[in-house]
Write a protein that holds these residues in place. Structure first.
Motif, short mmCIF file in Angstrom:
data_model
loop_
_atom_site.label_atom_id
_atom_site.label_comp_id
_atom_site.label_asym_id
_atom_site.label_seq_id
_atom_site.Cartn_x
_atom_site.Cartn_y
_atom_site.Cartn_z
N GLY A 5 -18.32 21.15 -4.36
CA GLY A 5 -17.43 20.49 -5.19
C GLY A 5 -16.92 19.04 -4.31
N THR A 6 -15.69 18.68 -4.89
CA THR A 6 -15.17 17.35 -4.43
C THR A 6 -15.01 17.48 -3.00
OG1 THR A 6 -13.05 17.82 -5.37
CG2 THR A 6 -14.60 16.54 -6.58
N ASP A 9 -17.85 16.05 -1.03
CA ASP A 9 -17.91 14.60 -1.16
C ASP A 9 -17.52 14.31 -2.59
OD1 ASP A 9 -19.02 11.94 -2.08
OD2 ASP A 9 -19.83 12.05 -0.03
N GLU A 10 -16.32 13.69 -2.75
CA GLU A 10 -15.51 13.52 -4.10
C GLU A 10 -16.43 12.71 -5.08
OE1 GLU A 10 -11.29 12.09 -5.79
OE2 GLU A 10 -12.07 11.81 -3.76
N GLN A 11 -17.04 11.35 -4.66
CA GLN A 11 -17.75 10.64 -5.46
C GLN A 11 -19.21 11.42 -5.96
OE1 GLN A 11 -16.60 8.18 -6.81
NE2 GLN A 11 -14.74 8.63 -5.69
N ALA A 13 -20.13 14.71 -5.71
CA ALA A 13 -19.93 15.88 -6.44
C ALA A 13 -19.77 15.69 -7.91
CB ALA A 13 -18.82 16.71 -6.02
N GLU A 14 -18.80 14.65 -8.34
CA GLU A 14 -18.53 14.23 -9.67
C GLU A 14 -19.72 13.57 -10.16
OE1 GLU A 14 -15.02 12.12 -9.46
OE2 GLU A 14 -13.73 13.76 -9.30
N ALA A 47 -17.34 18.98 -11.77
CA ALA A 47 -17.25 19.29 -10.67
C ALA A 47 -15.80 19.64 -10.07
CB ALA A 47 -17.67 18.17 -9.41
N VAL A 49 -12.92 21.24 -7.11
CA VAL A 49 -12.57 20.93 -5.71
C VAL A 49 -13.68 21.79 -4.88
CG1 VAL A 49 -10.80 21.27 -3.81
CG2 VAL A 49 -10.14 20.28 -6.05
N THR A 52 -18.98 23.61 -8.63
CA THR A 52 -19.42 22.76 -9.49
C THR A 52 -19.63 23.59 -10.84
OG1 THR A 52 -19.94 20.99 -8.27
CG2 THR A 52 -21.08 21.01 -10.71
N SER A 91 -16.27 5.24 -13.72
CA SER A 91 -15.43 5.91 -12.85
C SER A 91 -14.41 4.70 -12.35
CB SER A 91 -16.33 6.14 -11.69
OG SER A 91 -17.04 7.25 -12.05
#
Length: 436
Positions: A5-6, A9-11, A13-14, A47, A49, A52, A91
């Motif tokens: 999940g984020t 890697d936040e970007q 994953a989303e 995604a 935290v 996913t 985004s």
């Protein structure tokens, strides 16, 4: 469910999750949309935290079709570059909207201040440069790393038997390859100790033109699997669980300082947070802070009433069946068990655990998890609110931020730990346990 999940890697994953619906190596986006809509179903991905979710909802007769489309998206995504470009622009538009939203700023900064530097639960807002830096190759690598059969699980909820589910799963996902070798390390494993603020610090975001102040007061609390979760949830609800909570009855109904004030517990595999959420007119910022601190002190120092305790336990027990009425709700409960490592019979025994709680536990939970030196965030007009904060909390240190959540202090000692300019020091926190 993909166990990435984020926090990984936040970007990526989303964007990986959002790109799944943009077509596969054998089906265009239009073809996928047409097939699922033709049977009146839905198919999507998002995604979280920790993981996913790729999800679908269809009539029983169309389960195999839905799973076939889902498997195609998960195993064979095309990741068209044009779709990624559109997603990155979206985004960046969303980022601008977040920076203009006082609620988002308050919650984001609260997490940044509560967690140690680099912690995935408290990352700062992304920058446009970080969004622009995402490439198709990076998305593909994230997908190839995490989207694997032995890093995932399948939940089916509805009119379906175990043999039917096993047969479908084995047919549809038969060619899904596992991770070879060792899976990537959980990023939470790098954080073995958690700390509370060494003194009272108010993180003040100057938002010119605001008609009100958004306020968050709270602290690091406990992991979702902690045995005290249910008891703290009850204590939290007595204070601010809704229109019958102490904060609502006093701060809204009696003092008229807000339209709404509530408590919130944020779950985590590592320690989550407990916080009070509210907003008030700029002119009553100081009065609101005094009221909140007074209620925290009362929860910590005095027993709740028998009526309060009986009401909150009766509500928890009585409302529980409403939370497991639909197939979707049941699937969500199973996901919670698997995500946070709860006992498999957690929800089967939930009401029994509520009944085991004692009135004395409420004060114990408050003293343990509602700190008298909490994290405080105020988002609003600094020129109008700052003196009120000093008057209401004379012992507090005020740290200033702009609406990019950039700390504006030359001495960054008390800046939010996850702020890019921070070098924060802090005192040990006795309660939370490290992530496993």
């Amino acid at each position: 469910m993909i166990k990435a999940g984020t926090m990984d890697d936040e970007q990526l994953a989303e964007m990986t999750a959002n790109m799944l619906g943009e077509g596969t190596k054998t089906r265009t986006k239009a073809k996928i949309d047409e097939e699922i809509e033709f049977v009146g179903g839905s198919l999507g991905a998002g995604a979280g935290v920790h993981d996913t979710s790729v999800y679908t909802q269809v009539l029983k007769r169309d389960v195999k079709l839905a799973l076939t489309l889902m498997a195609d998206e998960v195993m064979n995504p095309a990741f068209p570059p044009a779709a990624l470009d559109k997603l990155k622009e979206k985004s960046k538009t969303n980022l601008k909207a977040m920076k203009s939203n006082s609620d988002v700023l308050a919650d984001q900064l609260f997490d940044m201040a509560a967690y140690p530097s680099g912690h995935p639960y408290g990352r700062p807002l992304p920058t446009e440069a970080q969004i622009d830096a995402v490439t198709v190759d990076a998305v593909k690598k994230f997908h190839d790393t995490f989207y694997r059969s032995n890093n995932s699980y399948l939940i089916l909820s509805g009119d379906i038997t175990v043999p039917e589910a096993e047969k479908l799963g084995n047919e549809v996902f038969a060619k899904w390859k596992p991770i070879e070798g060792q899976a990537p390390a959980n990023p939470l494993n790098g954080f073995k100790a958690y700390k509370h603020p060494p003194k009272l610090i108010v993180h003040l975001v100057n938002r010119p033109g605001s008609a009100q102040s958004d306020i968050r007061v709270g602290n690091l609390a406990l992991a979702r699997k902690n045995p005290d979760w249910i008891k703290l949830d009850l204590a939290s609800d007595i204070l601010g669980g809704g229109s019958t909570g102490r904060l609502f009855l006093d701060v809204r109904e009696e003092k008229g300082l807000t339209y709404g004030i509530y408590t919130k517990m944020e779950p985590g595999v590592a320690p989550g947070t407990w916080r009070i959420w509210t907003k008030t007119k700029t002119a009553t910022t100081g009065e609101m802070l005094k009221a909140i601190f007074g209620h925290i002190t009362k929860m910590r120092d005095t027993e709740v009433t028998t009526k309060e305790f009986e009401d909150v336990t009766r509500e928890a027990i009585g409302s529980f069946p409403l939370s497991i009425e639909t197939a979707d709700q049941v699937a969500g409960r199973v996901r919670t068990i698997l995500t946070y490592g709860l006992p498999s019979d957690y929800y089967k025994t939930y009401r029994d655990e509520v009944r085991k709680a004692q009135i004395a536990d409420m004060k114990t939970m408050a003293r343990k998890f509602m700190n008298d030196v909490p994290v405080v965030v105020v988002v609003g007009r600094a020129d109008k609110a700052e003196q009120q904060i000093k008057d209401a909390l004379p012992d507090a240190t005020i740290v200033h931020y702009d609406t990019d959540l950039k700390c504006l202090e030359k001495d960054t000692t008390f800046c939010a730990a996850n702020n890019a300019l921070a070098a924060a020091g802090a005192a040990p926190a006795p309660a939370p346990a490290p992530a496993k």
